[in-house]
Each structure stands twice: as structure tokens, then as C-alpha cells.
Design an enzyme around this catalytic site. Structure first.
Site, PDB file in Angstrom:
ATOM      1  N   LYS A  32       0.847  -1.189   0.000  1.00 43.12           N
ATOM      2  CA  LYS A  32       0.000   0.000   0.000  1.00 43.12           C
ATOM      3  C   LYS A  32       0.884   1.240   0.000  1.00 43.12           C
ATOM      4  CE  LYS A  32      -2.290   1.767   3.643  1.00 43.12           C
ATOM      5  NZ  LYS A  32      -2.149   3.259   3.604  1.00 43.12           N
ATOM      6  N   ASP A  59      -3.248   4.330  -2.202  1.00 42.59           N
ATOM      7  CA  ASP A  59      -4.206   4.826  -1.198  1.00 42.59           C
ATOM      8  C   ASP A  59      -4.168   6.354  -1.134  1.00 42.59           C
ATOM      9  OD1 ASP A  59      -6.059   4.822   0.862  1.00 42.59           O
ATOM     10  OD2 ASP A  59      -4.553   4.486   2.423  1.00 42.59           O
ATOM     11  N   LYS A  61      -7.187   8.257  -1.498  1.00 42.80           N
ATOM     12  CA  LYS A  61      -8.466   8.701  -0.916  1.00 42.80           C
ATOM     13  C   LYS A  61      -9.019   9.953  -1.606  1.00 42.80           C
ATOM     14  CE  LYS A  61      -7.430   6.884   3.720  1.00 42.80           C
ATOM     15  NZ  LYS A  61      -6.002   6.538   3.569  1.00 42.80           N
ATOM     16  N   ASP A  64     -13.542  14.774  -4.108  1.00 41.37           N
ATOM     17  CA  ASP A  64     -13.679  16.051  -4.796  1.00 41.37           C
ATOM     18  C   ASP A  64     -14.951  16.008  -5.631  1.00 41.37           C
ATOM     19  OD1 ASP A  64     -13.020  18.583  -6.076  1.00 41.37           O
ATOM     20  OD2 ASP A  64     -10.924  18.145  -5.604  1.00 41.37           O
ATOM     21  N   THR A 116     -10.382   4.140  10.493  1.00 39.67           N
ATOM     22  CA  THR A 116     -10.336   3.409  11.764  1.00 39.67           C
ATOM     23  C   THR A 116      -9.818   4.267  12.911  1.00 39.67           C
ATOM     24  OG1 THR A 116      -8.242   2.445  10.998  1.00 39.67           O
ATOM     25  CG2 THR A 116     -10.217   1.086  10.803  1.00 39.67           C
ATOM     26  N   GLY A 206       0.702  -1.756   8.859  1.00 38.13           N
ATOM     27  CA  GLY A 206       1.822  -0.872   8.596  1.00 38.13           C
ATOM     28  C   GLY A 206       2.895  -0.957   9.660  1.00 38.13           C
ATOM     29  N   ARG A 207       2.793  -0.103  10.659  1.00 40.73           N
ATOM     30  CA  ARG A 207       3.853   0.017  11.657  1.00 40.73           C
ATOM     31  C   ARG A 207       4.249  -1.278  12.354  1.00 40.73           C
ATOM     32  NH1 ARG A 207       1.189   5.533  13.839  1.00 40.73           N
ATOM     33  NH2 ARG A 207      -0.587   4.444  12.884  1.00 40.73           N
TER      34      ARG A 207
END
Length: 229
Positions: A32, A59, A61, A64, A116, A206-207
Site C-alpha cells: 500500500k 491509497d 483517498k 472532490d 479506523t 503498517g507500523r
């Protein structure tokens, strides 16, 4: 439907990313790429990753007016990425425009329901949405389905309902996945096994992987917990 672990590559620059990726030789990773790394590297970097055989979830997002989103999606889809995100809060016409933007490509659109990091208090006091967060997520998922979107970003707390009550064909991609680590800035979290049991198609981590002392070991642990092997 395919299930997999997607690694959120939240690196500040290409050098950090390249060092991380160099440890995974022989692996077929789903990566991602978000704002931070995309803005630091640009679209040609994404093309190279895809040419090198990596699957990419872009990603960004988008949120508009419909025309702007459609044109932006058209350019992003031309890169050959697997997923692109938009915000379901942009409304039906915007989501429909995003779907038009991927015409002729293999890219799939995912609509973000609620981040989240958003909890009930934030929803009510800051966003002035006086409904249960699960109701909002479910309603946005229905809108996404009707707009022709391929899947949604949601917590695994909501994925079972979406799969069973809205559509089993909606892809559910679920961030906010943790084992025993700190929540960081996440509010609604579940374990990989809980995500599996709640019928999530993909988990995004991720982390806990990229900052682990042994990233390869951490990745395979999450994969084992989610996929059951």
C-alpha cells in the site's frame, strides 16, 4: 475471493522504502502506497514497482467533485495499480465518476467508509453525524455497492455485516489490525484472526511490520494469523 496481507509502506522517502523492500527478496508482496511516499516519489516510481512484479494499492483517498475525481482516477488507473481509494463521503455521483475513470483498466475502486481512527465521539462531536458509527459504515457500503464500486475500506468490526447483509461481492479491506502492539492513532482495532473470522478479504498492516525489529518475521506472523497457515 482472494485473501492477503497488505503492507502499508508509510515511509518518508524512497531510500527508506528500498531498504525495507530489499529484505523481502523472493516474496510476492502486496504494497500500500499512500500520500507520503507517493508525493515523495511520483507516478514513475509506481510504474517501476509494478514492472518489478509488486502488486500496488494506491491509497490516495480522492474526495472532490465528480469530474475532478473521474479525471484523476483515469490518470492513476493508467499506472496499472490494483486498488485506488476514494472517500464514500463524496457521495454517489462522485463514486460513479470514479468507476467511469477506471474504464478499460484492471484497477478496482475501494471506497473508504470511516477511517479506523474515527470513533463514536469524533463522529458526533466533530463531524456532527448523530448516528452509530456502524450504521454510517453500513450505509456508505450500500451506497458504494449501488455506485458500482468494487469494495470498501472498513474496520473488520463491520466486515462480517457487509459480507452477509449487503453483498458478499464487495471486497472488504480492513486496516486497524494489531496483535499486542500499541494502538498508535487507531481507535477501532481487531486482531488478524478476528478479521479472518469477520470475513475480511484483506488486512492492512503498517507500523507493526515496517517498524518491527524483524519485519520478515512480523509479516509472516500476521499472514499466519490471518490466513491460518
Amino acid at each position: 475471493m482472494e485473501r492477503d496481507v497488505i503492507i502499508a509502506c508509510d515511509f518518508a522517502n524512497k531510500k527508506q522504502f528500498d531498504y525495507f523492500l530489499s529484505r523481502f527478496k523472493g516474496e510476492k508482496l502486496f504494497l500500500k502506497i499512500g500520500y507520503q511516499l507517493f508525493y515523495a516519489t511520483g507516478p514513475n516510481f509506481i510504474k517501476k514497482l509494478i514492472n518489478d512484479g509488486w502488486r500496488i494499492f494506491l491509497d490516495l483517498k480522492l474526495h472532490d467533485i465528480p469530474h475532478t475525481v473521474e479525471q484523476g482516477i483515469k490518470n492513476l488507473a493508467s499506472l496499472g495499480v490494483h486498488f485506488i481509494t476514494i472517500h464514500a463521503a463524496g457521495g454517489m455521483k462522485m463514486m460513479e465518476a470514479a468507476v467511469r475513470g477506471i474504464a478499460g483498466s484492471h484497477t478496482k475502486i475501494l471506497a473508504v467508509t470511516q477511517l479506523t481512527s474515527i470513533n463514536q465521539t469524533i463522529l458526533e462531536q466533530e463531524l456532527l453525524i448523530d448516528r452509530k458509527i456502524t450504521d454510517v459504515v453500513h450505509h456508505y457500503a450500500v451506497n458504494a455497492l449501488q455506485a458500482g464500486v468494487h469494495g470498501v475500506i472498513c474496520s473488520a468490526l463491520e466486515s462480517r455485516y457487509i459480507k452477509e447483509k449487503i453483498s458478499n461481492h464487495l471486497i472488504c479491506v480492513t486496516p486497524g489490525i494489531r496483535l499486542n502492539e500499541s494502538k498508535d492513532d487507531q481507535s477501532r482495532i481487531v486482531t488478524p484472526k478476528e478479521a479472518h473470522d469477520n470475513k475480511a478479504d484483506y488486512i492492512v498492516v503498517g507500523r507493526p511490520i515496517i517498524k518491527a525489529n524483524d519485519s520478515i518475521k512480523a509479516y509472516h506472523l500476521y499472514k499466519k494469523e490471518f490466513l491460518g497457515y
